[in-house]
Each structure stands twice: as structure tokens, then as C-alpha cells.
Design a protein around this motif. Structure first.
Motif, mmCIF file in Angstrom:
data_model
loop_
_atom_site.group_PDB
_atom_site.id
_atom_site.type_symbol
_atom_site.label_atom_id
_atom_site.label_comp_id
_atom_site.label_asym_id
_atom_site.label_seq_id
_atom_site.Cartn_x
_atom_site.Cartn_y
_atom_site.Cartn_z
ATOM 1 N N VAL A 173 -38.451 -11.603 -86.022
ATOM 2 C CA VAL A 173 -39.834 -11.849 -85.604
ATOM 3 C C VAL A 173 -40.762 -11.290 -86.675
ATOM 4 N N GLY A 174 -41.987 -11.780 -86.679
ATOM 5 C CA GLY A 174 -42.988 -11.273 -87.604
ATOM 6 C C GLY A 174 -42.541 -11.302 -89.044
ATOM 7 N N MET A 175 -42.683 -10.166 -89.745
ATOM 8 C CA MET A 175 -42.334 -10.047 -91.154
ATOM 9 C C MET A 175 -40.853 -9.735 -91.372
ATOM 10 N N GLY A 176 -40.044 -9.945 -90.333
ATOM 11 C CA GLY A 176 -38.619 -9.673 -90.415
ATOM 12 C C GLY A 176 -38.249 -8.448 -89.620
ATOM 13 N N HIS A 177 -38.442 -8.520 -88.303
ATOM 14 C CA HIS A 177 -38.226 -7.378 -87.428
ATOM 15 C C HIS A 177 -37.233 -7.729 -86.321
ATOM 16 N N VAL A 178 -36.565 -6.720 -85.799
ATOM 17 C CA VAL A 178 -35.664 -6.862 -84.656
ATOM 18 C C VAL A 178 -35.978 -5.744 -83.676
ATOM 19 N N SER A 179 -35.368 -5.811 -82.506
ATOM 20 C CA SER A 179 -35.607 -4.747 -81.524
ATOM 21 C C SER A 179 -34.907 -3.470 -81.970
ATOM 22 N N PRO A 180 -35.441 -2.290 -81.589
ATOM 23 C CA PRO A 180 -34.752 -1.033 -81.920
ATOM 24 C C PRO A 180 -33.318 -0.993 -81.395
ATOM 25 N N ALA A 181 -33.073 -1.604 -80.220
ATOM 26 C CA ALA A 181 -31.733 -1.572 -79.632
ATOM 27 C C ALA A 181 -30.732 -2.406 -80.419
ATOM 28 N N ALA A 182 -31.231 -3.338 -81.269
ATOM 29 C CA ALA A 182 -30.323 -4.143 -82.083
ATOM 30 C C ALA A 182 -29.826 -3.383 -83.300
ATOM 31 N N MET A 183 -30.539 -2.346 -83.700
ATOM 32 C CA MET A 183 -30.221 -1.670 -84.957
ATOM 33 C C MET A 183 -28.813 -1.061 -85.004
ATOM 34 N N PRO A 184 -28.331 -0.381 -83.956
ATOM 35 C CA PRO A 184 -26.964 0.161 -84.051
ATOM 36 C C PRO A 184 -25.922 -0.918 -84.296
ATOM 37 N N ARG A 185 -26.111 -2.083 -83.717
ATOM 38 C CA ARG A 185 -25.160 -3.180 -83.919
ATOM 39 C C ARG A 185 -25.195 -3.681 -85.363
ATOM 40 N N LEU A 186 -26.392 -3.803 -85.904
ATOM 41 C CA LEU A 186 -26.510 -4.251 -87.291
ATOM 42 C C LEU A 186 -25.979 -3.184 -88.248
ATOM 43 N N ARG A 187 -26.205 -1.930 -87.951
ATOM 44 C CA ARG A 187 -25.686 -0.863 -88.813
ATOM 45 C C ARG A 187 -24.169 -0.876 -88.848
ATOM 46 N N ARG A 188 -23.526 -1.151 -87.710
ATOM 47 C CA ARG A 188 -22.052 -1.202 -87.694
ATOM 48 C C ARG A 188 -21.543 -2.294 -88.631
ATOM 49 N N LEU A 189 -22.199 -3.455 -88.614
ATOM 50 C CA LEU A 189 -21.792 -4.524 -89.521
ATOM 51 C C LEU A 189 -21.982 -4.105 -90.973
#
Length: 356
Positions: A266-282
């Protein structure tokens, strides 16, 4: 028709040096037409609906006569754009190079409009000739009242044969507008003026037999290798961020099932805070994550916001911002780089060319 022979790489002399005498007609241009089908090669049922590929329609269009141009046609496939595969595009590159090296001034490719912008972007990663490779298509089937295919084909051929288009790489010609492959997007699912370019607008207008440049040709970005993948591309899914979407799907992916991930943020390239742990694992597992934006213009940022899930947070985690590339093109660039087994620093460098 058979194209006239010309030495590969022959230079184009200035108009004053090639102006014919009153008794000597100008030499015809040679353009090769490659066809993948699409709406431009479809006809409708009696009720005006249910358009489907039609070999006869394609044959009629491919035999179009354009003054001063020798057009040689070769069918690669007659499929919808949703069925275009890497093997088709690899064959396009092979045949297009052969045509140009054999003396053609340029190459035109017909293609369905739904994924035309993606194929143009993909081909531009590998196209390594000065002659233009021009994609076109149609929004109306060949049997429809006011079919736009013949005019688009005419304009594409004029562009392919025009010296002003040399060095521009892969182009898209639609509704008399010439677009750069890296900037063009399909902006309407219905209008015959279906394509637009951001952020710079069209490169040129086709005015009869003339090509009127609206801007200088930009410097082309670095190409990938000369050999495009012909098998399936590496697995790179795209996830769209949105209200109350934390990417729970990532919790259920089997280990090693994806080689990369693109986020339409969304916006300038944002995700929800709750998505961050999942992306960090990848990211910690070595899977490259590229973040584009679902917004039509403006691209992603690198520095405006620093809250959890913002572009700064994503960059700190190791994600790559897609800049001005929309999600579909970001996916193709990442797939092409992964197919070449590019290291992480090379992937980051390639995307930096589109920074915004």
C-alpha cells in the motif's frame, strides 16, 4: 513477401545522402511480422461476443499491404495473452534477431493486450539489437465494427521501419502512441486507447508515415544475458497488501516452495506491522523480497516513513524496493535475475535503476 537483403549492422545514412533521384524510387523498408495471436487475430460470434482465435483473420491481417514496406510474416502461435509462455518469448527473440541480422529494419510482434506490457518488459531485458522490436495488438476482434487491429498494425510497422526508433529497444504501439517497454501499462480493460506510460508519457506519436518524437530516447538500462529462459520461470508469487491482511498465507508455504516474493504494498510500499515477522523469516532464509506498490503512479519510497511495516522498516529487514516498477514487472525482473542465479547484491543493483 520476401524482405530485401541488407548487411547486418549496416548504418543508416542521413536523408540527404540517400534522397532518390526523380527516376529512382526509394528502396522499400523491410519489416518482419511475428505473431502470437491475441484479440487482433480473433473473430466474434454472430451475437458480437465470445471472441476466439481465428487463423483466417490472422492470415488476412498478416497480408496487410503498407506502402513502401516489404512485410514478411511468421506465425509463432495464435493464443490469448494469458497463454503466452517463456518458450514463446524465447522464440520471438531468436526469430527477431535472425530477421534483423538478415537485413530487416525492424520487427513487429502481435500479442494479446492483457499481458502485453509484461512481455514487452521481459523482451526488453534481452533485446540486444539497435533495430526496434515493436509490440502491438487490438482491443476489438478483427470481425468487430471499428476493429482497431489494422490501424495498430500499420502504426507498429511504420514505427519499426523508422530510423528515429533505432536504439529505443522494445516498444509498444497502440492507438497511434509509441510507448517505452519499461514505462507502458495497460490502463483500460475496454478502451481502444488502452495503454499509457508513466512517468514520462508516450515516447512518440505515429502521424501517417511519420514518427513524431515527444521526448529524447532515454539511456537503456543494463540487459540480462542474451539467452532468455525458455522453460518455466522461477517461482515468484505476488501478494497484495491491504486492510487486515497480514500475509498469513506465508505460514503455510512448504519450505523451499518459492525462490522469491513480490509484495504489492500500500502507499509508498508498506505492509502491516503483523506481516513483518513473516517477511523477515523469508529474508533470513535467503529468499529475496521485492516490495512494489499497488498504486498506479508514484512508485515506492526509501525514506518517507519509518513506522513498523513502512519502507524504512522493510529496507532494514533486507527487502528491496521496486521503485517505479509495478508489481507485474518487478516480478518478471526478479524471475529473470533468479533464472541467471544472480547474487543478492546484483539483484539489488538491478532494481536500483528504477528507484524513485
Amino acid at each position: 513477401m520476401t524482405s530485401t537483403s541488407r548487411a547486418p549492422g549496416a548504418s543508416t545514412a542521413p536523408p540527404s545522402a540517400t534522397r532518390p533521384s526523380a527516376t529512382q524510387p526509394p528502396a522499400p523498408s523491410a519489416v518482419t511480422l511475428l505473431t502470437l495471436g491475441g484479440t487482433i487475430f480473433m473473430t466474434q460470434g454472430a451475437d458480437g461476443g465470445h471472441a476466439a482465435p481465428d487463423a483466417d483473420a490472422g492470415e488476412r491481417l498478416a497480408s496487410t499491404l503498407i506502402d513502401g514496406v516489404e512485410l514478411t510474416a511468421h506465425e509463432i502461435a495464435n493464443v490469448s495473452s494469458s497463454d503466452v509462455r517463456p518458450r514463446h518469448l524465447a522464440e520471438v527473440l531468436q526469430r527477431a534477431r535472425q530477421a534483423v541480422d538478415g537485413g530487416a529494419d525492424g520487427v513487429v510482434l502481435t500479442h494479446g493486450t492483457d499481458t502485453l506490457e509484461e512481455s514487452a518488459f521481459f523482451l526488453n531485458r534481452y533485446w540486444d539489437r539497435e533495430a526496434p522490436l515493436v509490440l502491438t495488438g487490438a482491443m476489438r476482434p478483427a470481425s468487430a465494427l471499428g476493429a482497431d487491429g489494422p490501424a495498430n498494425l500499420h502504426d507498429a510497422v511504420r514505427t519499426a521501419s523508422n530510423p528515429s526508433a533505432r536504439g529505443a529497444g522494445v516498444l509498444v504501439v497502440f492507438d497511434a502512441h509509441v510507448h517505452l517497454a519499461d514505462q507502458v501499462t495497460k490502463a483500460s480493460s475496454r478502451s481502444v486507447s488502452a495503454f499509457a506510460s508513466a512517468p514520462s508519457g508516450p515516447l512518440a506519436l505515429v502521424d501517417g508515415a511519420e514518427l513524431r518524437l515527444l521526448q529524447a530516447l532515454p539511456e537503456r538500462v543494463a540487459r540480462l544475458s542474451a539467452v532468455a529462459p525458455s522453460a518455466h520461470l522461477p517461482s515468484v508469487p505476488t501478494l497484495m497488501a491491504g486492510l487486515d491482511d497480514d500475509f498469513e498465507l506465508l505460514d503455510h508455504l512448504p519450505s523451499g516452495s518459492v525462490t522469491g516474493l513480490v509484495i504489492a504494498g500500500v502507499g509508498m510500499g508498506h505492509v502491516s506491522p503483523a506481516a513483518m515477522p513473516r517477511l523477515r523469516r523469508l529474508l533470513e532464509a535467503g529468499v529475496p523480497v521485492v516490495v512494489a506498490t499497488r498504486i498506479a503512479s508514484g512508485g515506492t519510497s526509501t525514506h518517507h516513513y519509518a513506522y513498523p511495516g513502512s519502507e524504512v522498516d522493510l529496507l532494514d529487514a533486507g527487502a528491496i524496493m521496486a521503485g517505479l516498477l509495478p508489481p507485474a514487472k518487478a516480478r518478471l525482473l526478479l524471475q529473470g535475475l533468479l533464472a541467471e542465479e544472480a547474487p543478492a547484491e546484483a539483484i539489488r543493483a538491478e532494481f536500483s535503476a528504477y528507484a524513485s
